[in-house]
Design a protein around this motif. Structure first.
Motif, mmCIF file in Angstrom:
data_model
loop_
_atom_site.group_PDB
_atom_site.id
_atom_site.type_symbol
_atom_site.label_atom_id
_atom_site.label_comp_id
_atom_site.label_asym_id
_atom_site.label_seq_id
_atom_site.Cartn_x
_atom_site.Cartn_y
_atom_site.Cartn_z
ATOM 1 N N PHE A 219 7.971 32.682 -53.913
ATOM 2 C CA PHE A 219 9.129 33.038 -54.871
ATOM 3 C C PHE A 219 9.200 34.434 -55.253
ATOM 4 N N ASP A 220 8.169 35.143 -55.791
ATOM 5 C CA ASP A 220 8.001 36.435 -56.300
ATOM 6 C C ASP A 220 8.450 37.394 -55.135
ATOM 7 N N ILE B 185 11.813 37.437 -53.996
ATOM 8 C CA ILE B 185 12.722 38.221 -54.804
ATOM 9 C C ILE B 185 12.651 39.790 -54.745
ATOM 10 N N ILE C 28 8.682 43.515 -58.718
ATOM 11 C CA ILE C 28 9.366 42.541 -60.030
ATOM 12 C C ILE C 28 9.088 43.532 -61.330
ATOM 13 N N PHE D 63 16.840 40.177 -64.160
ATOM 14 C CA PHE D 63 16.166 39.586 -63.283
ATOM 15 C C PHE D 63 16.248 38.154 -63.367
ATOM 16 N N ARG D 64 16.338 37.480 -64.599
ATOM 17 C CA ARG D 64 16.508 36.233 -64.933
ATOM 18 C C ARG D 64 17.644 35.450 -64.048
ATOM 19 N N GLU E 170 16.700 35.226 -60.558
ATOM 20 C CA GLU E 170 15.708 34.515 -60.328
ATOM 21 C C GLU E 170 16.323 33.020 -60.228
ATOM 22 N N LEU F 177 16.303 30.548 -57.277
ATOM 23 C CA LEU F 177 15.897 29.087 -57.227
ATOM 24 C C LEU F 177 16.785 28.166 -56.708
ATOM 25 N N LEU G 50 6.333 28.899 -56.911
ATOM 26 C CA LEU G 50 7.312 29.493 -57.978
ATOM 27 C C LEU G 50 6.708 30.857 -58.726
ATOM 28 N N GLY G 51 7.331 31.706 -59.289
ATOM 29 C CA GLY G 51 6.896 32.578 -60.261
ATOM 30 C C GLY G 51 6.348 31.857 -61.604
ATOM 31 N N THR H 162 9.016 31.294 -63.843
ATOM 32 C CA THR H 162 10.318 30.580 -63.302
ATOM 33 C C THR H 162 10.862 29.289 -63.790
ATOM 34 N N ASN I 181 15.947 25.830 -65.635
ATOM 35 C CA ASN I 181 15.430 25.799 -64.220
ATOM 36 C C ASN I 181 14.339 24.446 -63.972
#
Length: 173
Positions: free
Chosen positions: A31-32, A35, A43, A55-56, A59, A63, A77-78, A81, A87
């Motif tokens: 996931f990271d 991104i 990141i 960022f959120r 994210e 997602l 996932l981060g 996350t 989420n």
């Protein structure tokens, strides 16, 4: 079926995810890394240059895309996350996702993260082991409730990667 691996940084989500995906013949997505690839930036740079709110939002967008994928994948996932916004609720509501929390105790996380502190911007400033341990303890206290909402919780303390992957496979049968 999609498999989402959750857990604190250093819990082995990417390491286990890659090997699990190979074993069961599915694509693996970190996931990271996804991104970072989309933003052409790390990141930590995204946080510094564009801020946490940006960022959120990003994210959440990624997602939702992962949840909507119409193929079988393993996603690591981060660490944070599932803990932001709704989420975790989105993950739980998806019918084709198995969520798995790779759980480690504070001592094991501290041992792992102490070795790779410099590569992790969130903890690179922590010079003493006890500061790192306190940081992890506080974060796990805050995040543990969310992680524990996973469909499966795998205690990874004193288990090899092979044993963890076998346990995941057994749980998903």
């Amino acid at each position: 079926m999609k498999i989402f691996l959750l857990g604190y940084m250093g819990s082995g989500k990417s390491f286990i995810g890659k090997r699990l995906a190979e074993r069961i013949g599915q694509e693996f997505i970190d996931f990271d890394e996804e991104i970072e690839k989309r933003e052409k930036s790390t990141i930590s740079d995204i946080f510094q240059q564009k801020g946490e709110i940006y960022f959120r939002k990003l994210e959440l967008k990624v997602l939702k895309e992962m949840i909507a994928l119409e193929k079988s994948v393993v996603v690591s996932l981060g660490g944070g996350t599932p803990c932001y916004g709704d989420n975790m609720e989105l993950i739980k509501a998806a019918e084709d996702i198995e969520s798995i929390y790779l759980k480690l105790n504070i001592e094991n996380l501290t041992n792992r993260l102490e070795k790779e502190k410099e590569k992790r911007p969130l903890i690179s400033h922590l010079k003493k082991r006890e500061d790192l341990e306190d940081f992890i303890r506080k974060h796990l206290f805050e995040r543990g409730f969310v992680y524990s909402q996973s469909q499966h919780i795998i205690n990874c303390d004193s288990k090899t990667a092979e044993e963890i992957i076998n346990e995941i496979e057994d749980r998903l049968k």
